[in-house]
Design a protein around this motif. Structure first.
Motif, PDB file in Angstrom:
ATOM      1  N   ILE A   2      27.816 -17.312 -16.226  1.00 43.28           N
ATOM      2  CA  ILE A   2      28.379 -17.577 -14.895  1.00 43.28           C
ATOM      3  C   ILE A   2      27.551 -18.668 -14.234  1.00 43.28           C
ATOM      4  CG2 ILE A   2      28.919 -16.565 -12.654  1.00 43.28           C
ATOM      5  CD1 ILE A   2      29.093 -13.846 -14.086  1.00 43.28           C
ATOM      6  N   VAL A   3      28.242 -19.688 -13.708  1.00 42.34           N
ATOM      7  CA  VAL A   3      27.550 -20.861 -13.174  1.00 42.34           C
ATOM      8  C   VAL A   3      28.124 -21.266 -11.830  1.00 42.34           C
ATOM      9  CG1 VAL A   3      26.915 -23.253 -13.599  1.00 42.34           C
ATOM     10  CG2 VAL A   3      27.174 -21.701 -15.518  1.00 42.34           C
ATOM     11  N   SER A   4      27.279 -21.313 -10.811  1.00 41.88           N
ATOM     12  CA  SER A   4      27.674 -21.841  -9.503  1.00 41.88           C
ATOM     13  C   SER A   4      26.475 -21.800  -8.562  1.00 41.88           C
ATOM     14  CB  SER A   4      28.849 -21.052  -8.926  1.00 41.88           C
ATOM     15  OG  SER A   4      29.401 -21.762  -7.827  1.00 41.88           O
ATOM     16  N   SER A   5      26.733 -21.879  -7.270  1.00 41.74           N
ATOM     17  CA  SER A   5      25.663 -21.815  -6.274  1.00 41.74           C
ATOM     18  C   SER A   5      25.398 -20.363  -5.887  1.00 41.74           C
ATOM     19  CB  SER A   5      26.055 -22.608  -5.033  1.00 41.74           C
ATOM     20  OG  SER A   5      27.162 -21.988  -4.393  1.00 41.74           O
ATOM     21  N   ASP A   6      24.263 -20.118  -5.243  1.00 36.70           N
ATOM     22  CA  ASP A   6      23.918 -18.763  -4.823  1.00 36.70           C
ATOM     23  C   ASP A   6      24.960 -18.200  -3.860  1.00 36.70           C
ATOM     24  OD1 ASP A   6      21.683 -18.947  -6.369  1.00 36.70           O
ATOM     25  OD2 ASP A   6      20.287 -19.322  -4.708  1.00 36.70           O
ATOM     26  N   ALA A   7      25.462 -19.047  -2.975  1.00 38.03           N
ATOM     27  CA  ALA A   7      26.440 -18.582  -1.988  1.00 38.03           C
ATOM     28  C   ALA A   7      27.728 -18.126  -2.671  1.00 38.03           C
ATOM     29  CB  ALA A   7      26.731 -19.694  -0.982  1.00 38.03           C
ATOM     30  N   VAL A   8      28.170 -18.883  -3.666  1.00 41.61           N
ATOM     31  CA  VAL A   8      29.380 -18.501  -4.394  1.00 41.61           C
ATOM     32  C   VAL A   8      29.143 -17.218  -5.187  1.00 41.61           C
ATOM     33  CG1 VAL A   8      31.007 -19.207  -6.200  1.00 41.61           C
ATOM     34  CG2 VAL A   8      30.218 -20.864  -4.505  1.00 41.61           C
ATOM     35  N   TYR A   9      27.947 -17.082  -5.753  1.00 39.08           N
ATOM     36  CA  TYR A   9      27.624 -15.867  -6.505  1.00 39.08           C
ATOM     37  C   TYR A   9      27.812 -14.624  -5.644  1.00 39.08           C
ATOM     38  CZ  TYR A   9      25.351 -18.592 -10.261  1.00 39.08           C
ATOM     39  OH  TYR A   9      25.084 -19.445 -11.300  1.00 39.08           O
ATOM     40  N   GLU A  10      27.311 -14.682  -4.429  1.00 34.91           N
ATOM     41  CA  GLU A  10      27.382 -13.506  -3.551  1.00 34.91           C
ATOM     42  C   GLU A  10      28.824 -13.083  -3.295  1.00 34.91           C
ATOM     43  OE1 GLU A  10      25.156 -13.831   0.027  1.00 34.91           O
ATOM     44  OE2 GLU A  10      23.307 -14.469  -0.980  1.00 34.91           O
ATOM     45  N   ALA A  11      29.724 -14.076  -3.270  1.00 30.72           N
ATOM     46  CA  ALA A  11      31.124 -13.768  -2.976  1.00 30.72           C
ATOM     47  C   ALA A  11      31.936 -13.400  -4.221  1.00 30.72           C
ATOM     48  CB  ALA A  11      31.782 -14.955  -2.265  1.00 30.72           C
ATOM     49  N   GLU A  12      31.582 -13.996  -5.383  1.00 29.95           N
ATOM     50  CA  GLU A  12      32.478 -13.865  -6.540  1.00 29.95           C
ATOM     51  C   GLU A  12      31.847 -13.376  -7.840  1.00 29.95           C
ATOM     52  OE1 GLU A  12      34.907 -17.361  -7.183  1.00 29.95           O
ATOM     53  OE2 GLU A  12      34.550 -18.052  -5.134  1.00 29.95           O
ATOM     54  N   ALA A  13      30.544 -13.401  -7.973  1.00 34.67           N
ATOM     55  CA  ALA A  13      29.910 -13.129  -9.264  1.00 34.67           C
ATOM     56  C   ALA A  13      30.225 -11.751  -9.817  1.00 34.67           C
ATOM     57  CB  ALA A  13      28.398 -13.320  -9.152  1.00 34.67           C
ATOM     58  N   GLU A  14      30.226 -10.738  -8.988  1.00 37.33           N
ATOM     59  CA  GLU A  14      30.451  -9.377  -9.484  1.00 37.33           C
ATOM     60  C   GLU A  14      31.852  -9.229 -10.071  1.00 37.33           C
ATOM     61  OE1 GLU A  14      28.935  -6.104  -6.945  1.00 37.33           O
ATOM     62  OE2 GLU A  14      28.165  -7.732  -5.669  1.00 37.33           O
ATOM     63  N   ALA A  15      32.856  -9.733  -9.362  1.00 40.55           N
ATOM     64  CA  ALA A  15      34.234  -9.627  -9.843  1.00 40.55           C
ATOM     65  C   ALA A  15      34.420 -10.400 -11.142  1.00 40.55           C
ATOM     66  CB  ALA A  15      35.200 -10.146  -8.777  1.00 40.55           C
ATOM     67  N   GLY A  27      17.736 -12.967  -6.935  1.00 37.09           N
ATOM     68  CA  GLY A  27      17.270 -12.582  -5.609  1.00 37.09           C
ATOM     69  C   GLY A  27      17.488 -11.090  -5.364  1.00 37.09           C
ATOM     70  N   GLY A  28      17.962 -10.778  -4.170  1.00 36.42           N
ATOM     71  CA  GLY A  28      18.180  -9.384  -3.823  1.00 36.42           C
ATOM     72  C   GLY A  28      19.443  -8.792  -4.419  1.00 36.42           C
ATOM     73  N   GLN A  29      20.220  -9.597  -5.143  1.00 34.45           N
ATOM     74  CA  GLN A  29      21.485  -9.118  -5.713  1.00 34.45           C
ATOM     75  C   GLN A  29      21.362  -8.677  -7.169  1.00 34.45           C
ATOM     76  OE1 GLN A  29      22.862  -9.141  -2.491  1.00 34.45           O
ATOM     77  NE2 GLN A  29      24.690  -9.277  -3.763  1.00 34.45           N
ATOM     78  N   GLU A  30      20.156  -8.634  -7.681  1.00 32.25           N
ATOM     79  CA  GLU A  30      19.997  -8.361  -9.110  1.00 32.25           C
ATOM     80  C   GLU A  30      20.626  -7.035  -9.525  1.00 32.25           C
ATOM     81  OE1 GLU A  30      16.547  -7.966 -12.583  1.00 32.25           O
ATOM     82  OE2 GLU A  30      16.002  -8.606 -10.548  1.00 32.25           O
ATOM     83  N   GLU A  31      20.378  -5.987  -8.771  1.00 32.35           N
ATOM     84  CA  GLU A  31      20.910  -4.670  -9.144  1.00 32.35           C
ATOM     85  C   GLU A  31      22.432  -4.681  -9.182  1.00 32.35           C
ATOM     86  OE1 GLU A  31      20.683  -0.004  -7.634  1.00 32.35           O
ATOM     87  OE2 GLU A  31      19.283  -1.489  -6.820  1.00 32.35           O
TER      88      GLU A  31
END
Length: 611
Positions: A531-544, A564-568
């Motif tokens: 998965i490749v993008s910016s941190d801001a995009v990760y927070e919104a879309e990475a999990e899905a 960062g804090g989203q590792e878990e």
């Protein structure tokens, strides 16, 4: 309109405090120490140095003029080796490094000489009194020197007019024991023949190739040279001439300032030894050869740059002779073209840049003077430890030398794995579509030497073997999120990181939906995705996206960047590995190879070495 540089706003009017003031603003509160780096010896490299007015330039080379341009000769067939010698000398070489088959530095290749007649065949058409000859026949070097004397006698050449050096260091031969008897015999032969041969060399190559730092290399060369002085006590040579029988060899690598400082430090250290021994002050005879461990098999063209920096630094540092290993040396036996480039590297430095015309170019440079003094201090401390342990032989036998080098090598390997010490063309900016270079025969590593690029090259070998066997290159799907501006930087970086292990990545693209991306992943045939993008995009879309890719059959998921804090949360969604600057890229790539079921990388590397 003429420009004026005398006003208060002039760059040249700025003082050190003004510089630091600007730096502090750029650091935004961070400590200035952040700009200080460390060498492999733990020596501090400051970001700024003032010029030194307490030093003066001095003649570094005992004989003013150009340094000796040496060419390594290591072909087994005497006729072919002779042709190589004539071509090298015609092309500008002024010295020959003759490497005999079976020596530690032969790397699976070497000349086969066993008689004076062999030397006659090797030197057919050569005037040995006009060049320097360096002989490396390993433990048989003294015997080969005797054969060389026999050849000179047969040719009616005066040995006093022939410059010859035994370039093998007997102190690096494990199990050799006391060599004083052989030294005494060789000294007698030199006296009898009327030869001024330097038949003892303190060689840093073996230590450098094993992983030694600059200060360690200096200390070990110094310790070996002192052991040589002790062995000369058994000879009939006048003590005032002992130093004329010893040569010192150091390695020049792509650390430009470090190599310059190392060469200058060697002369200072040698002068200190002579002073302590009560011997006349004679300039060290310093030969330098470019580093083997810095050379790469992959993208060997970059080796041209490494060699240029190394030979430049050796010349600036005051080497009496320089041998440049051709850029294809790690690939195999270099052909005429590669040897020509090695010669011309030095020719341009001498003839076009006129480096040898300046007495001491580095004198007064705050950075180089400081580095020289630091190396002197660090090397002298280790040298004293070696002497306290009973000398080089005792320090080698009791494990002191191996322990110190092993510690340094382990740190180097860690830095290489994390790309803190990048290897251009291999761990950084690899070219997966590179064409093979021409060599006379493939390399066979038998000398136990170590190169920075080897672990990454082993991965590349395994990836190539997989592609050759299956017809498909191992690949990783790039799950790029958001717009081009949001993912391009990281997509480029991650593609470069995976390519270091021979793994190709799919082209990053803009996807209209998660479903479209999942479908593209299935169509790619890849088993792994990143998965490749910016941190801001990760927070919104990475999990899905991670859940969708896992459902689509991804065996393992990577995410480019620190979580960062989203590792878990990301791990719970299916992300297995985070890839970021400073992580252990080598271990990550090895794991990726395992995920893809590629062949054992060590076996692939070994197979290529025997090809």
């Amino acid at each position: 309109m003429a420009l004026s540089f005398s006003g208060p706003e002039s760059f040249f009017a700025a003082d050190e405090e003004a510089w630091w003031s600007a730096v502090d603003k750029a650091l935004k509160g961070a400590a200035r120490e952040k700009l200080t780096s460390k060498t492999d010896d733990g020596l501090a490299i400051a970001p700024l140095y003032s010029n030194r007015t307490d030093v003066s330039a001095r003649s570094l080379r005992p004989q003013r003029g150009d340094w000796i341009v040496s060419q390594r000769i290591d072909l087994a067939d005497l006729t072919e080796a002779n042709a190589q010698i004539l071509e090298d000398l015609t092309g500008g070489a002024s010295g020959l490094d003759l490497v005999v088959d079976g020596t530690g530095t032969a790397a699976g290749r070497g000349i086969r000489v066993s008689s004076a007649d062999d030397f006659a065949a090797l030197y057919k058409g050569v005037q040995p009194d006009l060049i320097e000859t360096r002989l490396d026949a390993g433990a048989q070097s003294f015997q080969v020197l005797s054969l060389f004397f026999d050849y000179l006698k047969a040719e009616k050449l005066d040995p006093a007019n022939v410059h010859v050096t035994v370039s093998h260091d007997p102190n690096v031969d494990k199990g050799t024991g006391d060599v004083s008897a052989a030294v005494k015999e060789t000294a007698a032969k030199c006296i009898s023949a009327g030869s001024l041969a330097r038949f003892l060399t303190a060689d840093g190559q073996v230590w450098h190739n094993a992983g030694a730092s600059q200060a360690q290399e200096l200390a070990l060369v110094l310790a070996s040279a002192v052991a040589h002085l002790r062995s000369l006590e058994t000879t009939d040579l006048d003590p005032e001439t002992w130093t004329d029988r010893i040569s010192l060899t150091l390695v020049a690598d792509a650390d430009q300032f470090g190599t310059i400082a190392k060469a200058r430090a060697m002369r200072k250290l040698w002068a200190s030894v002579l002073k302590g021994a009560g011997l006349p002050q004679r300039p060290a005879n310093l030969h330098m050869t470019t580093s083997r461990r810095m050379l790469t098999r992959r993208d060997p063209w970059v080796n041209l740059l490494r060699n240029t920096v190394a030979s430049f630094a050796a010349g600036i540092g005051g080497a009496d002779g320089v041998c440049v290993l051709p850029h294809t040396f790690a690939v195999g036996v270099p052909d005429a073209f590669a040897r020509r480039l090695a010669r011309n590297t030095q020719a341009m430095l001498l003839e076009e840049s006129n480096l040898a015309k300046v007495m001491d170019p580095a004198a007064g440079s705050g950075a180089i003077e400081a580095r020289t003094e630091q190396l002197c201090a660090a090397a002298w401390t280790l040298f004293q430890e070696i002497e306290a342990a009973g000398g080089l032989a005792a320090a080698t036998q009791n494990g002191l030398v191996d322990q110190r080098i092993s510690e340094t090598k382990a740190k180097l390997e860690k830095d290489i794995a994390r790309r803190k010490r990048p290897v251009t063309g291999v761990s950084e900016f690899p070219d997966l579509g590179e064409e093979p270079v021409s060599v006379l025969s493939a390399a066979v590593d038998t000398d136990g030497g170590w190169r920075y690029a080897e672990p990454f090259e082993a991965l590349r070998n395994a990836a190539d073997a997989h592609e050759n066997a299956t017809g498909a290159a191992p690949s990783i799907f790039l799950a790029s999120l958001g717009s081009l501006a949001q993912f391009t930087a990281r997509a480029t970086w991650i593609a470069n990181a995976f390519a270091a292990g021979g793994l190709k990545t799919t082209e990053a693209a803009v996807y209209g939906s998660v479903e479209e991306m999942a479908a593209a992943f299935k169509d790619s045939g890849a088993a792994l995705a990143c998965i490749v993008s910016s941190d801001a995009v990760y927070e919104a879309e990475a999990e899905a996206v991670a859940k969708a890719l896992t459902a689509a059959g991804a065996n393992h998921l990577y995410l480019a960047g620190k979580p960062g804090g989203q590792e878990e949360a990301y791990r719970a969604a299916g992300v297995g590995t985070f890839v970021y600057a400073g992580c252990d890229i080598l271990e990550l790539l090895r794991d990726a190879h395992g995920q893809l079921g590629l062949a054992n990388v060590e076996a692939a590397s070994d197979q290529e070495g025997r090809a």
